[in-house]
Design an enzyme around this catalytic site. Structure first.
Site, PDB file in Angstrom:
ATOM      1  N   ASP A  60      63.615  43.080  60.824  1.00  0.00           N
ATOM      2  CA  ASP A  60      64.301  42.057  61.479  1.00  0.00           C
ATOM      3  C   ASP A  60      64.900  41.157  60.403  1.00  0.00           C
ATOM      4  O   ASP A  60      64.151  39.981  60.146  1.00  0.00           O
ATOM      5  CB  ASP A  60      63.689  41.531  62.497  1.00  0.00           C
ATOM      6  CG  ASP A  60      64.491  40.510  63.230  1.00  0.00           C
ATOM      7  OD1 ASP A  60      65.539  40.349  63.164  1.00  0.00           O
ATOM      8  OD2 ASP A  60      63.869  39.737  63.992  1.00  0.00           O
ATOM      9  N   HIS A  77      58.729  39.201  63.896  1.00  0.00           N
ATOM     10  CA  HIS A  77      58.313  38.063  64.171  1.00  0.00           C
ATOM     11  C   HIS A  77      56.780  37.766  63.955  1.00  0.00           C
ATOM     12  O   HIS A  77      56.380  36.684  64.304  1.00  0.00           O
ATOM     13  CB  HIS A  77      58.704  37.531  65.619  1.00  0.00           C
ATOM     14  CG  HIS A  77      60.164  37.348  65.843  1.00  0.00           C
ATOM     15  ND1 HIS A  77      60.968  36.419  66.396  1.00  0.00           N
ATOM     16  CD2 HIS A  77      61.259  38.066  65.044  1.00  0.00           C
ATOM     17  CE1 HIS A  77      62.002  36.602  66.599  1.00  0.00           C
ATOM     18  NE2 HIS A  77      62.514  37.320  65.388  1.00  0.00           N
ATOM     19  N   HIS A 106      72.213  39.751  60.254  1.00  0.00           N
ATOM     20  CA  HIS A 106      71.630  38.542  59.879  1.00  0.00           C
ATOM     21  C   HIS A 106      70.733  38.585  58.625  1.00  0.00           C
ATOM     22  O   HIS A 106      69.851  39.471  58.749  1.00  0.00           O
ATOM     23  CB  HIS A 106      71.115  37.449  61.050  1.00  0.00           C
ATOM     24  CG  HIS A 106      69.980  38.034  61.408  1.00  0.00           C
ATOM     25  ND1 HIS A 106      68.727  37.542  61.084  1.00  0.00           N
ATOM     26  CD2 HIS A 106      69.666  38.561  62.781  1.00  0.00           C
ATOM     27  CE1 HIS A 106      67.580  37.977  61.994  1.00  0.00           C
ATOM     28  NE2 HIS A 106      68.252  38.809  62.836  1.00  0.00           N
ATOM     29  N   ASP A 140      68.704  35.886  57.673  1.00  0.00           N
ATOM     30  CA  ASP A 140      67.504  34.804  57.624  1.00  0.00           C
ATOM     31  C   ASP A 140      66.603  35.688  58.511  1.00  0.00           C
ATOM     32  O   ASP A 140      66.583  36.454  59.098  1.00  0.00           O
ATOM     33  CB  ASP A 140      68.069  33.546  58.486  1.00  0.00           C
ATOM     34  CG  ASP A 140      68.371  33.765  59.767  1.00  0.00           C
ATOM     35  OD1 ASP A 140      69.169  34.627  60.244  1.00  0.00           O
ATOM     36  OD2 ASP A 140      67.875  33.112  60.782  1.00  0.00           O
ATOM     37  N   GLU A 145      70.335  33.068  62.476  1.00  0.00           N
ATOM     38  CA  GLU A 145      70.244  33.611  63.463  1.00  0.00           C
ATOM     39  C   GLU A 145      69.105  33.385  64.286  1.00  0.00           C
ATOM     40  O   GLU A 145      68.749  32.935  65.540  1.00  0.00           O
ATOM     41  CB  GLU A 145      70.422  34.853  63.673  1.00  0.00           C
ATOM     42  CG  GLU A 145      70.539  35.618  65.048  1.00  0.00           C
ATOM     43  CD  GLU A 145      69.265  35.826  65.403  1.00  0.00           C
ATOM     44  OE1 GLU A 145      69.120  36.067  66.653  1.00  0.00           O
ATOM     45  OE2 GLU A 145      67.954  36.025  65.016  1.00  0.00           O
ATOM     46  N   GLU A 146      67.849  33.288  63.464  1.00  0.00           N
ATOM     47  CA  GLU A 146      66.453  33.031  63.969  1.00  0.00           C
ATOM     48  C   GLU A 146      66.168  31.665  64.523  1.00  0.00           C
ATOM     49  O   GLU A 146      65.412  31.189  65.031  1.00  0.00           O
ATOM     50  CB  GLU A 146      65.536  33.375  62.844  1.00  0.00           C
ATOM     51  CG  GLU A 146      65.531  34.918  62.299  1.00  0.00           C
ATOM     52  CD  GLU A 146      64.954  35.673  63.592  1.00  0.00           C
ATOM     53  OE1 GLU A 146      64.712  35.396  64.692  1.00  0.00           O
ATOM     54  OE2 GLU A 146      64.981  37.027  63.294  1.00  0.00           O
TER      55      GLU A 146
END
Length: 452
Positions: free
Chosen positions: A124, A423, A90, A92, A157-158
Site C-alpha cells: 500500500d 498500515h 499513491h 505516500d 492519500e494516507e
C-alpha cells in the site's frame, strides 16, 4: 500481443519489479512533516516520475496540489477514435507505527523465507505502482495500442487532506478518462481475483473532555473530583452496545450487504483473532464491514502506564474513526456523532469535538464494457472468475473522480490482499500477486486497444 507472450514478458520483468519496489520502499514518504522531512516525499515523487517516464508514459512531471503535496502525472495521448485509461496510485505511506514490532527493517525491502517482500508501502501502495510499471513495460511500445494512458500518483492519500481531489475538481480536463483503474485495493485472498465495488466513507474526529484547571493529587482530592478520563470512558462506552454494534444515535446500524459474503473463519484468520474471542455485532462479517457504521477509538491522549502519577487529570482527548457505508453522508454522520457525544457527557464536563477530515462512501458501476474486459483479463491472468467485494478503507479521490467524470467507468483493483497487513507492522506483498495483477492490467489495456 498474445496472452501467452504477455505472461512471459511479465514474468521476465519480476526481477526489475523487485528492484523498483526496493528503491521505492527506501523513501520514507510519510506525508506528515511532524514525523518525517518533506524531502522524503519529494524524492519519492521524483523517483515515481522517472519510473513512469521510463516505462513509456511521456510528459511525466510533478504537479503541485492545494494541500502542498506533489502528484506525479503523465499522459500518452490516445489515437483518434481510441479511449483513454487513467491509472491511479499513491506513493505516500502510513508511518511504521510501532517500529520495534517489525521483524525486518521498515524501510528496506526484505524477502523472507515465505517468499513475500516486506517493508512499509510494499503493498500500500508502492506495490501497486510497481504492478502498473510492470504491465506497461510488458506491453512495450504503448503507441501501438492506440489507447490513451494517463497516470496519476498522489502524495498525501494516507493523510486524507484532499489535495488531489481538489486538483481534479479544479482541472477536470487534466485527468479526464473513459476508464479509471484505481489501483489501491486488492483481492479478497491471494490468487482470488477481486474488484472492489464499495468503499466506506470516513469521519476522523477528536473529542476533548475538560473538568479541572489541571491535574490534582488523587490521594488528596480523588473521589468527588470529576475525572475527565472516567467521563471520556463513559462517553465512549455508549458508542457500542453489548453485542458490539456501533450505536451512534441517528445512524442506521441494520444494513445488509448485497454482494459476496466474507466467510467468518477466513475473516478471523485475516485479522489474527485469538482463539475463543468472539466477533462482534449481530450481522454477518460483510454486513458489519460494508453495510453498517463502524466506530473505532484509534488513540487517547492521557498519561501512559509507565511514568504515570497518582493524579486526577484536568483534560483528556480521544481520536475517533467513524466508517460509514454507501448511502450515508459524512456531514450527517459527523453531526450525529458530535450530538451523541455531547449528550453522553456526564457531570456537565466540558466537551469539545473537532472534525479533522472526512470523505464520502463510494460505489462503482459494474455494468459497462470496461468492467467486462477487466473481468476477462482477470480470468485469463488468474485462471478464476472475477469476484467482487467491499473495502473497509476509503480513497478520497474516488469521490472526486466519480463526481467530475460521471460517465467514466471506475474500477478498483490492486495487490493488497489481507495478508499484506497494510498500515500495520510487517507490511508485505506477495510477488505473485504483483505478477498476476500486472498481467491482468496488461491484458486489459491490450483488449481495450483491440476492440476500439
Amino acid at each position: 500481443m498474445p496472452p501467452k507472450a504477455l505472461r512471459v514478458q511479465v514474468r521476465e520483468l519480476m526481477g526489475r519489479a523487485q528492484e523498483d519496489l526496493r528503491d521505492l520502499v527506501a523513501h520514507r514518504s510519510v506525508a506528515d512533516p511532524r514525523q518525517y522531512p518533506v524531502e522524503e516525499c519529494e524524492s519519492a515523487a521524483a523517483l515515481v516520475a522517472r519510473l513512469f517516464a521510463g516505462a513509456g508514459v511521456p510528459g511525466t512531471r510533478l504537479l503541485d496540489t492545494p494541500d502542498g503535496s506533489k502528484a506525479v502525472y503523465g499522459h500518452l495521448p490516445a489515437a483518434p477514435g481510441y479511449p483513454t485509461v487513467l491509472l491511479y496510485s499513491h506513493y505516500d505511506v502510513q508511518p511504521p507505527l510501532d517500529e520495534p514490532a517489525w521483524t525486518t527493517p521498515v524501510w528496506t525491502l526484505t524477502e523472507r523465507a515465505d517468499g513475500r517482500w516486506y517493508g512499509r508501502g510494499a503493498a500500500d501502495c508502492k506495490g501497486n505502482i510497481v504492478m502498473q510499471l510492470t504491465a506497461l513495460r510488458a506491453l512495450g511500445d504503448l503507441t501501438r495500442l492506440g489507447v490513451g494512458v494517463k497516470v496519476i500518483s498522489e502524495g498525501a492519500e494516507e493523510q486524507s487532506t484532499g489535495g488531489l481531489a481538489t486538483l481534479i475538481r479544479e482541472n477536470p480536463k487534466l485527468l479526464y478518462a473513459d476508464t479509471v483503474l484505481v489501483c489501491d485495493t486488492g483481492n479478497s485472498a491471494a490468487g482470488l481475483p477481486t474488484a472492489t465495488t464499495d468503499l466506506r466513507g470516513v469521519v476522523h474526529a477528536t473529542v476533548t473532555v475538560r473538568s479541572l484547571a489541571g491535574p490534582v493529587h488523587s490521594g488528596s482530592f480523588g473521589g468527588p473530583a470529576p475525572d475527565p478520563l472516567n467521563a471520556l470512558i463513559a462517553m465512549l462506552a455508549t458508542l457500542h452496545d453489548a453485542a458490539g454494534n456501533t450505536t451512534v444515535d441517528g445512524l442506521d446500524n441494520n444494513g445488509r450487504w448485497q454482494g459476496a459474503e466474507y466467510p467468518a473463519e477466513r475473516y478471523r484468520h485475516d485479522i489474527g483473532a485469538r482463539e475463543g474471542v468472539r466477533l462482534v455485532g449481530d450481522g454477518s462479517v460483510a454486513d458489519m464491514l460494508w453495510a453498517r457504521p463502524a466506530l473505532t477509538v484509534v488513540g487517547i491522549d492521557c498519561p501512559p502506564v509507565v511514568g504515570s502519577a497518582p493524579a486526577v487529570l484536568g483534560e483528556v482527548t480521544a481520536k475517533l474513526n467513524l466508517r460509514i457505508p454507501y448511502g450515508t453522508e459524512p456531514d450527517a454522520a459527523w453531526e450525529a456523532l458530535k450530538a451523541h457525544l455531547e449528550r453522553a457527557a456526564p457531570w456537565e464536563v466540558e466537551v469539545e469535538t473537532v472534525r479533522l477530515s472526512s470523505s464520502r462512501p463510494f460505489r462503482a458501476r459494474t455494468d459497462g464494457p470496461a468492467y467486462a474486459r477487466l473481468a476477462e483479463a482477470m480470468r485469463e491472468a488468474f485462471g478464476r472468475e472475477l469476484t467482487t467485494a467491499g473495502q473497509g478503507g476509503s480513497i478520497p479521490t474516488c469521490d472526486a473522480l466519480q463526481e467530475t467524470f460521471p460517465d467514466a467507468e471506475i474500477a478498483l483493483i490492486g495487490v493488497e490482499e489481507p495478508q499484506c497487513l497494510i498500515h500495520a507492522p510487517d507490511e508485505s506483498v506477495d510477488p505473485e500477486e504483483i505478477e498476476r495483477m500486472a498481467l491482468a492490467l496488461a491484458l486489459f489495456l491490450e483488449s481495450v486497444g483491440e476492440r476500439s
